[in-house]
Write a protein that holds these residues in place. Structure first.
Motif, mmCIF file in Angstrom:
data_model
loop_
_atom_site.group_PDB
_atom_site.id
_atom_site.type_symbol
_atom_site.label_atom_id
_atom_site.label_comp_id
_atom_site.label_asym_id
_atom_site.label_seq_id
_atom_site.Cartn_x
_atom_site.Cartn_y
_atom_site.Cartn_z
ATOM 1 N N PHE A 199 0.961 -1.390 -0.080
ATOM 2 C CA PHE A 199 -0.004 0.033 0.052
ATOM 3 C C PHE A 199 0.936 1.266 0.205
ATOM 4 N N LEU A 200 2.067 1.394 0.973
ATOM 5 C CA LEU A 200 2.767 2.604 0.857
ATOM 6 C C LEU A 200 3.715 2.658 -0.455
ATOM 7 N N THR A 201 3.795 1.284 -0.859
ATOM 8 C CA THR A 201 4.628 1.501 -2.120
ATOM 9 C C THR A 201 3.787 2.142 -3.513
ATOM 10 N N TRP A 202 2.720 1.496 -3.498
ATOM 11 C CA TRP A 202 1.662 1.884 -4.392
ATOM 12 C C TRP A 202 1.461 3.399 -4.258
ATOM 13 N N GLN A 203 1.239 4.062 -2.935
ATOM 14 C CA GLN A 203 1.140 5.561 -2.965
ATOM 15 C C GLN A 203 2.482 6.339 -3.245
ATOM 16 N N SER A 204 3.660 5.775 -3.128
ATOM 17 C CA SER A 204 4.730 6.450 -3.152
ATOM 18 C C SER A 204 5.272 6.437 -4.601
ATOM 19 N N GLU A 205 4.770 5.313 -5.272
ATOM 20 C CA GLU A 205 4.851 5.580 -6.763
ATOM 21 C C GLU A 205 3.963 6.221 -7.719
ATOM 22 N N ILE A 206 2.742 6.514 -7.048
ATOM 23 C CA ILE A 206 2.120 7.660 -7.548
ATOM 24 C C ILE A 206 2.320 8.957 -7.538
ATOM 25 N N VAL A 207 2.934 9.250 -6.105
ATOM 26 C CA VAL A 207 3.510 10.470 -5.854
ATOM 27 C C VAL A 207 4.538 10.728 -6.818
ATOM 28 N N ALA A 208 5.439 9.652 -6.979
ATOM 29 C CA ALA A 208 6.623 9.750 -7.704
ATOM 30 C C ALA A 208 6.485 10.154 -9.029
ATOM 31 N N GLU A 209 5.205 9.972 -9.584
ATOM 32 C CA GLU A 209 4.992 10.398 -11.042
ATOM 33 C C GLU A 209 4.936 11.873 -11.420
ATOM 34 N N TYR A 210 4.527 12.326 -10.000
ATOM 35 C CA TYR A 210 4.318 14.041 -10.112
ATOM 36 C C TYR A 210 5.361 14.749 -9.487
ATOM 37 N N LYS A 211 5.907 14.381 -8.513
ATOM 38 C CA LYS A 211 6.793 15.147 -7.763
ATOM 39 C C LYS A 211 8.111 15.641 -8.712
ATOM 40 N N ARG A 212 8.666 16.590 -8.015
ATOM 41 C CA ARG A 212 10.057 17.304 -8.726
ATOM 42 C C ARG A 212 11.063 16.414 -8.232
ATOM 43 N N ASP A 213 12.319 16.491 -8.885
ATOM 44 C CA ASP A 213 13.479 15.729 -8.243
ATOM 45 C C ASP A 213 14.018 16.164 -6.910
ATOM 46 N N ASP A 214 13.681 17.606 -6.477
ATOM 47 C CA ASP A 214 14.234 18.053 -5.418
ATOM 48 C C ASP A 214 13.306 17.970 -4.302
ATOM 49 N N GLN A 215 11.989 17.368 -4.688
ATOM 50 C CA GLN A 215 10.965 16.771 -3.486
ATOM 51 C C GLN A 215 11.238 15.453 -3.239
ATOM 52 N N PHE A 216 10.940 15.206 -1.937
ATOM 53 C CA PHE A 216 11.077 13.779 -1.406
ATOM 54 C C PHE A 216 9.802 13.198 -1.345
ATOM 55 N N VAL A 217 9.642 11.892 -1.093
ATOM 56 C CA VAL A 217 8.246 11.188 -0.616
ATOM 57 C C VAL A 217 8.688 10.395 0.473
ATOM 58 N N MET A 218 7.979 10.319 1.508
ATOM 59 C CA MET A 218 8.281 9.740 2.768
ATOM 60 C C MET A 218 6.938 9.071 3.467
ATOM 61 N N HIS A 219 7.319 8.444 4.634
ATOM 62 C CA HIS A 219 5.854 7.934 5.441
ATOM 63 C C HIS A 219 6.542 8.117 6.923
ATOM 64 N N CYS A 220 5.517 8.492 7.861
ATOM 65 C CA CYS A 220 5.994 8.551 8.981
ATOM 66 C C CYS A 220 5.687 7.369 9.876
ATOM 67 N N PHE A 221 6.744 6.664 9.849
ATOM 68 C CA PHE A 221 7.002 5.178 10.708
ATOM 69 C C PHE A 221 6.523 5.324 12.354
ATOM 70 N N MET A 222 6.106 4.065 12.953
ATOM 71 C CA MET A 222 6.142 4.370 14.382
ATOM 72 C C MET A 222 6.996 3.423 14.755
ATOM 73 N N PRO A 223 7.767 3.804 15.943
ATOM 74 C CA PRO A 223 8.919 2.882 16.467
ATOM 75 C C PRO A 223 8.241 1.537 17.263
ATOM 76 N N SER A 224 7.039 1.758 17.874
ATOM 77 C CA SER A 224 6.517 0.654 18.640
ATOM 78 C C SER A 224 5.722 -0.177 17.715
ATOM 79 N N VAL A 225 5.396 -0.030 16.490
ATOM 80 C CA VAL A 225 4.579 -0.576 15.624
ATOM 81 C C VAL A 225 5.540 -1.571 15.003
ATOM 82 N N GLN A 226 5.321 -3.045 14.950
ATOM 83 C CA GLN A 226 5.906 -3.939 14.317
ATOM 84 C C GLN A 226 5.199 -4.696 13.265
ATOM 85 N N ASN A 227 4.036 -4.652 13.258
ATOM 86 C CA ASN A 227 3.061 -5.344 12.206
ATOM 87 C C ASN A 227 3.317 -4.716 10.813
#
Lengths: 520, 520, 520
Positions: B243-271
């Motif tokens: 799911f996150l990869t799918w979203q990242s790839e959609i975003v990557a179609e549009y974003k400029r090279d100087d823009q990043f794509v990321m996700h806010c991960f949770m340290p306590s979450v392992q699933n």
């Protein structure tokens, strides 16, 4: 002689009490709930004889056994109750008759299972216990109205009946049926007019949950919005009040002027609007249970009395209180020490009670409440409790006329806010670290308010309750305001004016924290 | 002067850090999540002014309010956000924009209630809370894709936007919907080819539960087989990554090279499979919450930093961390001592952070998180926290260029195994005597791994994490292996080789206990 | 020599034992449950060799793996089991074969999901665990009968098979399926004849829940009436007995006279009528698990032995008991001290056991019970447990003929009442203050009865159990009667007569509290 002196002493200890009059009552009523229909064998005459001998002046009957009044859909039987009321009347024992709507008969469940409660998150009520129906269901109301009218037609003229109780220990019970939700949405439409308004007032931008049409209001199940939850709680409180008012009005169509209509309220229950519920009632009544032996403090009696005396500003009835043991397990089944039953009677009177009725006369031989023992134990023979009741009853026959209709005049009031009680459940200040879901522990009521009341009680300072809905601040020198978490600007303005005009206020933390929509 | 010396001192205390570069960043970013749309009244200009004055350099916006971007199905509104981003840009404050998919709008729930989660054993999610949808539902993906593309079309070119966040704190949430189960069975077919193979690998002879055709794979509900449960957990981790990869790839179609794509991960979450989830992302980001006052140890900051720095082997962003109090109840709402907010900033930088953002700028006036207070309190006026943020921001403006893109070189690594974490939940070694069902306490992560990390931290020994999926043992002098309950022969072989080649290993009890199918 | 002396010593310590005979058995049987089909690789010959070398004389097979006997609906495969039984027989190891009905195959669940249990209040069983079916479902019985008859046709004549076990650890499991409810109502019609009678006997006047037709009997879900609940509990106990009797009778059609039929009962389980269940069985058998190391008291062994020896009044088999560790978590996984396994064998014999079988030979490499370790550990090599089993087995070969068929003659009996156990669960005397719903802690069994037994055991006083259903009071000098909460007048009369005739009775509180319908 010693006993009489004790009663006079108690009387002297109540300096703020002055004689007055609400509905006509010339002595304290003293008695018990009476369920001859629960007995495994005939003993009506014997019970009447024992009551008369003991000096009991009142019984409450009928609120629990719809299936005997109407054993089959539309077939009514009153003879079994007629003889009970007749014999009580002959013996000079007054009768209070209840509408039997808090526990539906099996045939009604069988014909209309849809009136049972759908709780949140898919849980459903089932038959086999009382208080399991959606009290707003038109189907339930149809059958309720029919049995109430039949009973009133039959009984209103009976000279032995002094009053009527509607339903029993009613409260909001987590009804989440589809039709109840639709009613709630209709209520929102009426109150808030537009979804834009609702979005703003409840802050539905949060987590992007704005609604664009009324169908998008989600059911209560997993809702987290505190504005929604508070309004839902209010709507539930109102639903109970509407139900009790509806019953009271039906009863009022039939009852004589010398008969009252009332309901037995529960001091520990807050999901009900007591003021609105009692608007069409003639007198307040309540059921009070408390610890006995060394656990008896008198505080529960005083709290309940102060609270319900304040709701209507007049004397009240105690429809139920401990006879012998109460509770489900042996651990809590403590019979009162000798003298405690009598002591409690005077404690009730000292708070303004005009009647004290035990729950109940017999002890029951089956069902869930076999350990909630009556004045008589399962052997139904005279015992220590019976003797103490008898002694107290005879005292009241002598002195009761002086103790009835006592009035309190207090300088201190506690402001009680149902909204704050609910809103603090949604954002519990005393939960465990990971609490997310709302609490049901009523910390506002049972910790904050109770603490203030306890200190006043221990220092022998009389106290009334006042409510945002009927805010007579001016009567008091000091108003104590436990965490008034939810407060409208109007309410805060009134408090400010009161202080400006010389009133004293003790206001607890988090007071004025959020507005009437639970918005900070 | 004293403050500057302190910052230099901190810098000196980080011996393993060397300057380096991942995505272009020439100073530490410092700011907060910003939700002007939550405010009860207009104050954008005032917020921008206060931020600018404080020296704040970045805000994160937009991830929470799908219903404002798309108030009705297919109707999009961007003006409300345009002015926020424009004003931030004018003020020189950089903007990170989030896709708003973690909380669905009411109209989407109302139109497609079937996208809500069906949990195990008949429980169902309901509307009124975030993160309640099946993230693999094609319906959900359809609407998510549409809003993401609309937003990217509109915003990708904005010069003020430096990067994009996809979704928010994503994890596997117990989805047990029918279509998810079918996907799982399809996955089994592909991975294991025949039911015979599955019977053997999972040991389905046990209690006679062999399957003869794929339809006989039971849904997850009451399954006890540990091989099934482990594969299901892996499949869930993969679903999140997909799911996150799918979203990242959609975003990557549009974003400029100087823009990043990321996700806010949770340290306590392992699933969740963080490595696979981040494969199409430019940088790691994380949300870290921890105790304050005397409960602040620095350990949670270091653990989280070490973990996520290791996932991509480079610097990372802190997208959320405590501003003032956090928590649901008063018991845990501790504001930081003076200096602790600043101290935490340097602690994050010391672990490799290139950005520190508070959650959040304002405090919210409604909803579940009114006590998760922002930099500003509910009065939205300058306060102690604002002053400390301001001081720190100005320090960073001076010294941040020297602190950005720091690199760590550690000699010690901890091997972290998601499979072992899951499998030890299924066979908890520390449950109560009668435990039968799986635990959810992640004892592997929160007790075993955390213990090792804590000892290293307390002894000031820098540590990386390594994973079976990217096993660069050779970089380290010492590899600590907490209970590696699940281990393939291949993995054990690599560890053996490492030791043979001179590496040092500390391996905890139950390591190598079962193979990759949880078979002993 | 020392070991032999120890065994003789144990023998001497059993003064009440005298040799006798129930079904023909000339030595103690000693062995283990055996599941070669659970092993990840072939090792039958090796297992047989090791067993033979150790001196093991019996194995129990087959009760767990229906899906191997019938991998597809109506297709039967016996070859895999034939070779096991053949090889055991060749090696002189006796075989007990179980019917595999306690765990249904996946194809049966997939074809008939309706046979899974519907629990109370809408919860439903799911596939992936054993013992999840409605054992009264005709569909389940149809498939059960077919597999049992196929197995009996195939195996009854095998000379290696000495007996058959029907099902496994059967008990009432909260079945609330619609057809089960209808059966219950039919049972009520037959037993109580009229609804009037039922209304009276159960006290349905209480809360107005009288019924006027049989359709108005509510399902068990939320029922509070204690008379209903007690009758439902009895009906459940009877349903288990009917099921086991039904299986026993099918087996009896095929088995030879020298073969027995039995069932492995659980000492801790009370929701089953053991006397009726065993009526068509040749011998009692039981599964006993207990603490080891310092937690080993011998009391559980004695309690279980005394209880099941008393049910049929003769020797019994121990079908399962601890080999190495048991339990789900490390906290409770204690291997026995050296000597404890051997000590337990003689303790069982001392209570009247004619067989001791471990659960089980191997340790399993997958599934829920990997820590319920067998005689062999996961490496399947000789170990300390194997050595102790071997030593004990060889002792039994020498002395077992003197220890088999021992009879006890006790002067003291404990009266055990299933009805009282249930009824005290419904009105728990030891719950917390607010307990309303029934308890499941069997306080009667595990606290009251167990206390009496423990004191007797600690004082080395032999004891039998007697039951209201087979009340041979006269055999005993002293009868201990733990809280006989439910007692018919007939039962109380018999106890009175016993005392009148010189018997001694110790009767605990609440005895005779209510009649056979739980009416006080």
């Amino acid at each position: 002689m010693k006993k009489i002196r004790y009663a006079l002493l108690l009387l002297a200890a109540l300096p703020f009490l002055v004689n007055a009059q609400s509905i006509h009552q010339d002595n304290i009523l003293y008695g018990a709930a009476y369920y001859h229909e629960y007995m495994p064998y005939e003993r009506l005459d014997e019970d009447v004889r024992m009551m008369k001998e003991a000096g009991i002046s009142v019984v409450r009957v009928g609120e629990s056994t719809w299936s005997l009044f109407e054993p089959r859909d539309g077939e009514f039987e009153f003879a079994w109750m007629d003889r009970i009321i007749d014999k009580m009347h002959e013996a000079g024992i007054k009768v209070i008759l209840g509408t039997p709507t808090y526990s539906i008969p099996a045939w009604l469940w069988h014909k209309h299972p849809e009136i049972l409660i759908d709780y949140r998150n898919g849980r459903e009520a089932s038959y086999g216990i009382r208080q399991n129906m959606n009290i707003t269901s038109p189907t339930f109301l149809f059958y309720s109205e029919r049995i109430i009218r039949k009973m009133m037609e039959h009984y209103a003229s009976h000279p032995g009946i002094i009053g009527f109780q509607v339903d029993n220990e009613t409260e909001a019970r987590g009804v989440n049926n589809y039709d109840f939700h639709v009613s709630f949405v209709n209520h929102l439409k009426k109150k808030y007019k537009t979804t834009e308004n609702l979005n703003k007032i409840w802050g539905l931008n949060y987590w992007g949950m704005t609604i664009d049409s009324w169908e998008e209001v989600p059911p209560r199940d997993g809702v987290t919005n505190t504005g929604y939850k508070l309004e839902w709680a209010r709507f539930n409180r109102k639903a109970v009040a509407d139900f009790l008012t509806w019953q009271s009005e039906i009863v009022a169509e039939y009852k004589r002027d010398d008969q009252f209509v009332m309901h037995c309220f529960m001091p520990s229950v807050q999901n009900i609007d007591q003021i609105a519920s009692a608007s069409k009632m003639d007198i307040m009544a309540m059921n009070v249970y408390h610890d006995q032996q060394d656990g008896l403090t008198g505080n529960e009696i005083a709290f309940a009395g102060d609270y319900f005396r304040s709701v209507k500003g007049s004397n009240y009835l105690v429809t139920e209180t401990n006879a012998q043991t109460i509770g489900w397990t042996s651990k809590t089944q403590q019979p009162p020490y000798p003298g405690q039953m009598r002591q409690n009677v005077y404690a009730h009177i000292g708070s303004g009670a005009n009647m004290i009725e035990y729950w109940h006369w017999h002890s029951i031989h089956y069902g869930q409440e076999i350990y909630w023992k009556g004045v008589l134990s399962h052997d139904l023979q005279p015992n220590r409790a019976y003797a103490e009741v008898s002694k107290t009853a005879h005292e009241l026959q002598k002195f009761g006329t002086k103790l009835v209709n006592l009035k309190k005049k207090n300088d201190v009031a506690i402001l009680f806010s149902h909204d704050s009680n609910d809103a603090l459940n949604f954002m519990p200040f005393n939960g465990s670290g990971s609490d997310w879901e709302e609490s049901t522990n009523n910390a506002y009521r049972s910790q904050l308010v109770a603490q203030f009341h306890k200190v006043l009680y221990q220092n022998n300072i009389g106290v009334d309750f006042i409510f945002p809905e009927q805010l007579n601040l001016e009567k008091y020198k000091l108003v104590i305001i436990p965490s008034l978490y939810v407060a409208s600007d109007e309410l805060l303005g009134k408090i400010t004016d009161y202080v400006k005009n010389g009133g004293h206020v003790i206001m607890q933390f988090k007071s004025g924290f959020s507005d009437e929509n639970s918005m900070v």
